[in-house]
Structures are given as C-alpha cells and as structure tokens.
Design an enzyme around this catalytic site. Sequence first.
Site, short mmCIF file in Angstrom:
data_model
loop_
_atom_site.label_atom_id
_atom_site.label_comp_id
_atom_site.label_asym_id
_atom_site.label_seq_id
_atom_site.Cartn_x
_atom_site.Cartn_y
_atom_site.Cartn_z
N GLU A 56 1.00 -1.25 0.01
CA GLU A 56 -0.08 -0.08 0.09
C GLU A 56 0.98 1.44 -0.04
O GLU A 56 1.70 1.21 0.53
CB GLU A 56 -0.86 0.02 1.21
CG GLU A 56 -1.67 1.30 1.44
CD GLU A 56 -2.38 1.48 2.73
OE1 GLU A 56 -3.13 2.38 2.89
OE2 GLU A 56 -1.91 0.71 3.55
N LYS A 110 -9.84 2.35 -2.65
CA LYS A 110 -10.25 2.05 -1.43
C LYS A 110 -11.77 2.44 -0.97
O LYS A 110 -11.77 3.75 -0.98
CB LYS A 110 -9.19 2.48 -0.31
CG LYS A 110 -9.25 1.84 1.18
CD LYS A 110 -8.18 2.03 2.08
CE LYS A 110 -8.66 1.79 3.43
NZ LYS A 110 -7.41 2.17 4.54
N CYS A 146 -5.21 -2.19 3.23
CA CYS A 146 -5.28 -2.12 4.61
C CYS A 146 -6.38 -2.74 5.55
O CYS A 146 -6.72 -3.75 5.40
CB CYS A 146 -4.87 -0.29 4.93
SG CYS A 146 -4.58 0.01 6.65
#
Length: 556
Positions: free
Chosen positions: A306, A370, A427
């Site tokens: 990430e 995301k 994440c």
Amino acid sequence: MSRTEAMPATMAAPGLFALVAQGVMLSAGWRRLALAYGAGAVGALAMPPFGALPALVVALCVAVWLLDGATTGRGRWQTLRKAGLIGWAWGFGYLTAGLWWLGSAFLVEADEFAWALPLGVIGLPAVLGLFYGVGFALARLVWSPGAGRIFALAFGLSTCEWLRGHLFTGFPWNTLGMALGQNLWLMQSAAGIGLYGLTLLAVLVAAAPATFATGATLRARLGPSLAAGFVLAAMAFHGLTRLPEGPDATVPGIRLRLVQPNLNQDVKFRPENRADILDRYIELSDRAAAPDRSGLTDVTHVIWPESAFPFLIQRDPDALARIAAALPPGKHLITGAARADTPPEVGRPHFFNSILTLAAGPKLGDTYDKVHLVPFGEYLPAFLDASLRALHIRQFVAVPGGFTPGDRAHQRILSVPGLPPIAATICYEAIFPGAIVPEASPNGPPPVPGLILNLTNDAWFGDTPGPRQHFAQARLRAVEEGLPLVRDANTGISAVVDAHGRITASLPLGVEGVLDADLPVRLEQRTVYARFGDAPFWLLLGLTLLLAIAARRRVA
C-alpha cells in the site's frame, strides 16, 4: 432489598472459587469498576498474538459475577444503568489493553500529533467501550440465575460486537471471536458462521465456568463447563476433518513475487526520498528469493504494498518508464499508490488510496479505489471537518482535502491479466467480515473471485501486536470466503494463505525481503458464509436469546 438478597439463589458452592465470586458480586463503587476494567484488560490476552483463551475465561467469568451483583432495589432502570456502567468499564479495559499500540501512529510525526496520543490510546477505547455497556445492559435485561445467564451474556456481547463492527463506519478490531479465530482447527467454523458466530461461541465457552463458583448442585456447577468443553472439542474435530491432508493445489502458470521493503514510516512519505524509494522497489523486485533463481524470469506478477510512493506515480512519466523498463514483457506489477482524478463538474482533484496495475509499455491497467477509509487517518469526518481544519488539524496522511472513498455501490473486482478475478482490499478493509467480495457491479453481478488481495502499510505501528492482529484478521477472511489470501505489507507480515487458512509462505514483521510463492486455488464450492453472510449468526443469536428468555421465565 438487601445486598444479600440480591445475590443469585445458586450461590451455594463451597470453596475459594466461590468466595472469589462472592467478593466480585459484592463489590461496589470504584472497586466494582476497577474489577471490571481489570477483567477486560486480562481478556485482551486472548487476542493475537498471545492467544491465551484462559484469559478470556477469567475476563468473562468476572463479567458474569459482576452482573450477578448488579441488581438494585430501585427498579429495573437502575439495574440496567449499573450493568451498562460495568460493561463500559469492562470494554474500556479490554480495548485499552488490546489497542494501546495505536499510540505508535501518533509518534511518527510527533511534532504534529503527539498531543493527540491520549485521544487514540484512551479516548477511542473509552468511546468504543459504550458498545460493551449496551451489551451488558442487554444481557442483564434477560438475566437469570444458573446457566441461563451464560446465554444472556452471549446474546448481549455478540449483539454489541456486531454493532461495533457496523455502526459509525464500523471498527471490528479484536472482536471477541478472534479468541477462536486464530487457531487453525477452531477457525474452520468461520466458513459457516463467520466471525460473529465465533464471537457468540467464544462467549458461551469462556463464560461457562462462572457457574462452577455459584451452582447449588454438582450438576449446576459442572454442567455448563462440560458443555463448553464439548463445544470446543466439536469445533476442533470439525476443523481437523475439514482440513485436507496435503497442501491445496495451486493455479498453473502463476508465480507471485511479494516485495516487502521495510521502509520506516517517517521515511516513506517524504517526497525528497522518491528516487531512493523507487530504486529500492526495483532492486528488490529483481532480487531472487532463492539462490538457484535469478531476476524476474521465474515470476509472472510482482506485488508492492500500500502507498508505495510519496508521489503520484500515474502523473510521473519518468517513474512509469523506469518501472516499465524493469518489467520484462508479459510480467505485471500490482502496487498500492495514491492516485488523483479531476471530475469535470468539480474542477479540483479527488485523491484516492488505490491499487494500480502496470505492464511493460508502460501501460496502466485496471485500478481499485479503497472504499472503507480510516476516519482521522485518511479523512476527517464531515461533522468535524470544518472545526478541525480551523484548528489546523489534519488527518495522518497529508493529502489535500483527504482521500475520497471508492464507489461502494459500484465496488468491483480487480482484473489483472494472468490472474483470477481479485477481491481487492487495502489496509484495514480486510478486517470487515462479509465486505470482502463486492455485491454489485456496473455490469451486473461480479465474477466469483479467485483470491483476496490485501495491500497494507503497517509501518505506522512498529513492532507491536497491531500488525500481528491485522494479519490474523485478514487470514480469517480466507476461511470465511473460501479464497486464498495474498497479503503484501510494507514492514510485514507479508504472506500467502490458502483457502483453509494455512500459511503457505510468509515474511516476518520488520524485515526487508521478497517472497516468491505459487497461488493456491479457491475452494470449488463456496462456503456457507460466502453464500449467506451473517444469516447463520442471526439464527444462532435468536436461539441464544430464546434460551435466555426461557431460563428467566423458569425462575420467575
């Protein structure tokens, strides 16, 4: 009503254990809250990386005895209020002991954020503890002497954990079911009932020994504990029989290289380090994981973690050209990166925390944005945004205006040449059960994914339990969905996990390295949880509530 009259009728068991239970029940005021806080803190030892299930037994037995003593002579509302306060203190202790490592993030840029450390380490657990206050009050609402109160506590705590995982963007970190969800045999039940089903069973099992100190007969004292032991044994046997004898098959023609650069957080986001960081990624990507291999000749896909770059790679032709030159024809790169998009109707860029795919050329491929952003970490909540900006307070990731979430209604499967369809997560998106596979697509139902991809940057939290807890929760998603997990983390833990939750390859926390691994296949049949989500949990929760109510009516 006197305090003696408030004690359960089952308070007849002799011995030190019973005296301890009685002392807990008779506690009052600050002593009662301190006991609740301490019990919750002990319960955190049942979470990864410690995995001490007996610690949860201690924590929940004390919770039962504290609720036994919550009765007052001033009406039901006062009883529920006392139970809720006990639950808040218990949850406060549990979350403080389990989430203290969040403080590390406030020290990465200490000059800007150190002042807020108490808000993360104490304030967040104090607020989230309110969920446990609700859970204890719900339990007390259907409380009864004997084994029935174990069902009441399981109902209340399972409900509050589901609420904690869904309300106000949700934060299901260290949900109580993880006490069972980190053991390979016990975690197999998650393929049917998911994390919240494991939570209900964890509470039933861990709270059952409380009756040993309060039962009036040998059967009343030992029966619940024996039943709990049977449940654990049945879960372990189910897990053992569900696991194949040998390793899962792998997808032909796919060889992955996971790059773990181990960049410190205070270095990673500095623009002046952009050239060195890119050099490091390219050098590591060309480094063989075994001495008998060389370069990228044996791999088909390279994966970077990430937010790999402290700049917008999509708007940097020189960086794209360097990456393309390092990728032989037919090889593909999957990387985390911030990206910018300027909608015509807005006129200013929107920034996304994304996964980008690249091939030689350079050619940008499919992207994933995301969806589930971290409040205060990646954006400021709208109701606080203006006030906080007036005070010159920003989110941790310094992006103008904060990140924009991906379109949840049109969340889609990531497509990369040579790989099965990918359920992408960035994440902490991987900690949300039931949210891994998108339910909608602009073009209809999404294809069935062949793997879960999780790119993350746990460097914020150093060598603490946080990254280990994160990995354990992502690993459980593989069992729930029946999909292999490919996880690439900046500082670790990077790993490949098969669809049964077995780790086939991994790099530990805090090391630099590369990991070459084959991709395990997904299960041929979708799991019960993948098909029905939390429906089995709701059925179990309803049954638990009925059993608690029935027990209450028997003694009414």
